[in-house]
Design an enzyme around this catalytic site. Structure first.
Site, PDB file in Angstrom:
ATOM      1  N   GLU A   1       0.736  -1.212  -0.144  1.00  0.00           N
ATOM      2  CA  GLU A   1      -0.301  -0.118   0.817  1.00  0.00           C
ATOM      3  C   GLU A   1       0.538   1.484   0.172  1.00  0.00           C
ATOM      4  O   GLU A   1       1.678   0.707   1.308  1.00  0.00           O
ATOM      5  CB  GLU A   1      -1.137   0.352   1.480  1.00  0.00           C
TER       6      GLU A   1
ATOM      7  N   ARG B   1       5.210 -12.591   9.917  1.00  0.00           N
ATOM      8  CA  ARG B   1       6.078 -11.839   9.446  1.00  0.00           C
ATOM      9  C   ARG B   1       7.109 -11.270  10.205  1.00  0.00           C
ATOM     10  O   ARG B   1       7.784 -12.178  10.850  1.00  0.00           O
ATOM     11  CB  ARG B   1       5.578 -10.327   9.527  1.00  0.00           C
TER      12      ARG B   1
ATOM     13  N   LYS C   1       4.022   0.752   9.798  1.00  0.00           N
ATOM     14  CA  LYS C   1       3.894   2.159   9.280  1.00  0.00           C
ATOM     15  C   LYS C   1       3.812   2.847   9.901  1.00  0.00           C
ATOM     16  O   LYS C   1       3.950   4.107   9.900  1.00  0.00           O
ATOM     17  CB  LYS C   1       3.287   1.893   7.676  1.00  0.00           C
TER      18      LYS C   1
HETATM   19  P1  ATP Z   1      -0.338  -2.194   6.540  1.00  0.00           P
HETATM   20  O1  ATP Z   1      -0.919  -2.550   5.525  1.00  0.00           O
HETATM   21  O2  ATP Z   1      -0.260  -2.103   8.029  1.00  0.00           O
HETATM   22  O3  ATP Z   1      -0.153  -0.634   6.317  1.00  0.00           O
HETATM   23  P2  ATP Z   1       2.149  -3.106   5.826  1.00  0.00           P
HETATM   24  O4  ATP Z   1       3.223  -3.504   6.397  1.00  0.00           O
HETATM   25  O5  ATP Z   1       1.040  -4.660   5.512  1.00  0.00           O
HETATM   26  O6  ATP Z   1       1.253  -2.527   6.289  1.00  0.00           O
HETATM   27  P3  ATP Z   1       1.530  -2.844   3.294  1.00  0.00           P
HETATM   28  O7  ATP Z   1       2.116  -2.502   2.381  1.00  0.00           O
HETATM   29  O8  ATP Z   1       0.227  -3.960   3.513  1.00  0.00           O
HETATM   30  O9  ATP Z   1       2.255  -3.505   4.458  1.00  0.00           O
HETATM   31  O10 ATP Z   1       2.345  -4.176   3.138  1.00  0.00           O
HETATM   32  C1  ATP Z   1       2.524  -4.750   1.873  1.00  0.00           C
HETATM   33  C2  ATP Z   1       3.392  -6.823   1.240  1.00  0.00           C
HETATM   34  O11 ATP Z   1       4.373  -6.588   2.870  1.00  0.00           O
HETATM   35  C3  ATP Z   1       1.907  -7.451   2.493  1.00  0.00           C
HETATM   36  O12 ATP Z   1       2.182  -8.199   1.661  1.00  0.00           O
HETATM   37  C4  ATP Z   1       2.473  -7.691   3.594  1.00  0.00           C
HETATM   38  O13 ATP Z   1       1.928  -8.737   3.799  1.00  0.00           O
HETATM   39  C5  ATP Z   1       4.136  -7.509   3.705  1.00  0.00           C
HETATM   40  N1  ATP Z   1       4.336  -7.143   4.749  1.00  0.00           N
HETATM   41  C6  ATP Z   1       4.706  -6.276   5.625  1.00  0.00           C
HETATM   42  N2  ATP Z   1       5.165  -5.979   6.517  1.00  0.00           N
HETATM   43  C7  ATP Z   1       5.676  -7.860   6.580  1.00  0.00           C
HETATM   44  C8  ATP Z   1       6.237  -7.787   7.533  1.00  0.00           C
HETATM   45  N3  ATP Z   1       7.286  -7.112   9.118  1.00  0.00           N
HETATM   46  N4  ATP Z   1       7.550  -9.353   7.637  1.00  0.00           N
HETATM   47  C9  ATP Z   1       7.024  -9.977   6.632  1.00  0.00           C
HETATM   48  N5  ATP Z   1       6.123  -9.223   5.288  1.00  0.00           N
HETATM   49  C10 ATP Z   1       5.687  -8.273   5.925  1.00  0.00           C
END
Ligand code: ATP
Ligand code: MG
Length: 566
Positions: free
Chosen positions: A37, A262, A272
């Site tokens: 995102e 994760r 974030k």
């Molecule tokens: P949010 O959805 O809270 O804004 P997010 O960290 O999930 O934060 P995204 O941009 O949705 O952010 O993440 C993109 C991809 O990265 C998703 O598929 C998510 O599962 C993966 N991702 C995010 N944080 C981690 C992490 N700490 N370890 C592994 N994969 C991650």
């Protein structure tokens, strides 16, 4: 956590894919996606997901799409769209011509929603957000049907069309799937597909005033793109039944969602929202502050993409959540830079040394090895003269036991140069501060060895005062003092765990003259000190260096056993 031997070819996701290839599921295709995102910069957790998605596709001759999940115009920005692409490229991955945006599918998603309404599987609901929450029930109590649950298909189609046309204010209506308000899985209690948001979108502008929810956009986008394995983090496990329900009800191509754990790192926050707060409140200098766990911060600090990929490989992929020691990341960086970073000499806390028996105007070029692990890196000349800087900590007026460096009357080696002996200490008569050391050198020891075979116990780095470049050095420590900054006492926030000493600026350092002209991003080993990277704040008159990582872990004893089975 997997151990060091677990190569990327053995994780459970690759095992699933191997089996799918064998049985001909998806006609043997492997097509993954990375779906960020654009509401922040990428961090090391994202790097794990990127390495996994692109790595898996690479291993099986498949493809990976980059798809921006841009369904929430209130938080998303073009700056993030751009930084995310730059960071993925820097990490070393290529989505070729497969750059997509969920917003490209808004019309298709709208049509899918109409299809659900026509099947009697979705309805327009007039409850407010609070009422929806109230009706939803809890983990232990079933929810209740919305009073709008049984609207006719015609009425729903009409209202949904008018939602899109902008007839209603924000929050007045939602489109909800009609599933099961008594489901044990809260995600299935008539989840919201669309909400009204009169907001301009960074790509679609004012075209839409209804926006799809993540769950509604995500699986359908996967389907539209022909994704085979939709790899996501564990918190989406409970969303999988919904992912499947949508695709089944729409009767469209059905990818498989697979969840993995994760990445969590100690002494680090990775939300974030929290990273944005650090930036907005100026607790750090920006998203690319070298203390941030963002890829742009790590890049600025001097981390290499190779080191980060190696780290992702070593931590492996598991189904259970765990916390990885940040020392492992630092180990990977050290390993990589040890092989590639040219060695130079720089003095961070200078102490002047005058070699009394060295000719006043003589300058000798000492030959120095650029990289002892790589002969092809060659040698360079380092000028030596009567006045030098050494590190303050390399001298002790009253040396404690096991202090083998310079002390009154003691002889040590200057790297690539001569043996010197300390003959005197010059002090400020008022403050007693040491101003300079007086030494003598032995001309017969040039190059670093004594013809008579006598030994010294220490070798010091040095910079000629006349030739040294004044440089600034920024040394970093952990941004948080707590192993888990998210764990806070009553009335505190993660900010209370910030390390007040995470940045130390040394403004009067000296580097050997060969560093003149170094460019932002160039990495070096400062002998005996650590790895350093030229910062973008450098000017032609003053280089600024970030310490990437010290030569050895000074924070905690690195747990060898844990990572290397020793
Ligand atoms: P949010 O959805 O809270 O804004 P997010 O960290 O999930 O934060 P995204 O941009 O949705 O952010 O993440 C993109 C991809 O990265 C998703 O598929 C998510 O599962 C993966 N991702 C995010 N944080 C981690 C992490 N700490 N370890 C592994 N994969 C991650
Ligand atoms: Mg997310």
């Amino acid at each position: 956590m997997t151990d060091n031997d677990s190569t990327s070819s053995t994780d459970f996701i690759r095992t699933i894919i191997q089996e799918d290839k064998r049985t001909g599921k998806f006609d043997g295709r492997v097509h993954t996606r990375f779906p960020p995102e654009p509401n922040g910069y990428l961090h090391i957790g994202h790097a794990k997901s990127i390495c996994l998605n692109f790595g898996v596709a690479n291993d099986f001759g498949g493809k990976t799409n980059l798809r921006f999940d841009d369904t929430n115009p209130t938080k998303e920005e073009v700056e993030y769209v751009e930084s995310i692409q730059a960071d993925i490229r820097w990490l070393g991955f290529d989505w070729e011509d497969r750059l997509f945006f969920a917003s490209d599918y808004f019309e298709q998603l709208y049509q899918y929603a109409v299809k659900l309404i026509k099947k009697g599987k979705a309805y327009v609901c007039d409850l407010t957000a609070d009422e929806i929450r109230e009706y939803r029930g809890t983990l232990t109590e079933p929810g209740r049907d919305s009073p709008y649950h049984d609207r006719s298909i015609e009425e729903n189609l009409d209202l949904f069309k008018r939602m899109r046309a902008g007839e209603f204010p924000d929050g007045s209506h939602t489109l909800r799937a009609k599933i099961d308000m008594a489901s044990g899985n809260l995600n299935l209690r008539d989840p919201i597909l669309y909400r009204i948001l009169h907001e301009s979108h960074h790509r679609t502008g004012g075209q839409w005033c209804i926006y799809p929810m993540y769950d509604w956009a995500h699986g359908q986008s996967d389907s539209i793109e022909g994704i085979t394995h939709s790899i996501c983090t564990l918190e989406f496990q409970d969303h999988r039944p919904l992912y499947d329900w949508f695709l089944d009800e729409l009767e469209i191509y059905h990818p498989q969602q697979i969840e993995f754990a994760r990445l969590n790192l100690n002494y680090t926050v990775m939300s974030k929202r929290k990273l944005l707060q650090l930036v907005n409140e100026k607790r750090v200098s920006g998203w690319d502050d070298p203390r941030m766990p963002t890829l742009s911060g790590m890049r600025r600090r001097g981390y290499t993409p190779e080191a980060i990929r190696d780290f992702a490989d070593r931590i492996g992929v598991a189904r259970n959540d765990s916390v990885v020691d940040i020392a492992l990341l630092e180990y990977c960086v050290r390993q990589d830079l040890n092989q590639r970073a040219p060695r130079v000499m720089a003095v961070l806390n200078p102490l002047k040394v005058v070699i009394d028996n060295y000719p006043d105007d003589l300058v000798e070029d000492m030959e120095a090895i650029n990289n002892p692990g790589d002969d092809s890196a060659g040698t360079r000349q380092v000028p030596f003269s009567k006045e030098l800087y050494i590190e303050q900590e390399d001298f002790s007026e009253d040396p404690p036991k096991k202090f083998y460096r310079l002390a009154p009357g003691r002889e040590v080696r200057l790297r690539y140069a001569y043996f010197i002996t300390c003959t005197g200490v010059e002090k400020d008569p008022e403050t007693d501060e040491i101003l300079a050391l007086h030494c003598t050198y032995d001309p017969a020891t040039r190059g670093g060895d004594a013809p008579d075979g006598r030994k010294v116990k220490a070798t010091l780095h040095w910079v000629s005062t006349r030739h040294g470049l004044p440089v600034e050095v920024r040394q970093y420590d952990r941004l948080f003092l707590a192993e888990n900054p998210n764990e806070v006492a009553e009335g505190q926030t993660f900010l209370d765990h910030l390390n007040p000493d995470s940045l130390e600026i040394l403004e009067t350092c000296y580097a050997e003259p060969s560093l003149k002209g170094a460019a932002a991003g160039d990495r070096f080993q400062f002998e005996r000190l650590g790895y350093f990277c030229v910062d973008k704040d450098s000017s032609p008159s003053k280089l600024v260096f970030n310490r990437t990582v010290a030569l050895r872990d000074s924070w905690a004893k690195f747990e060898n056993k844990r990572f290397f089975g020793g």
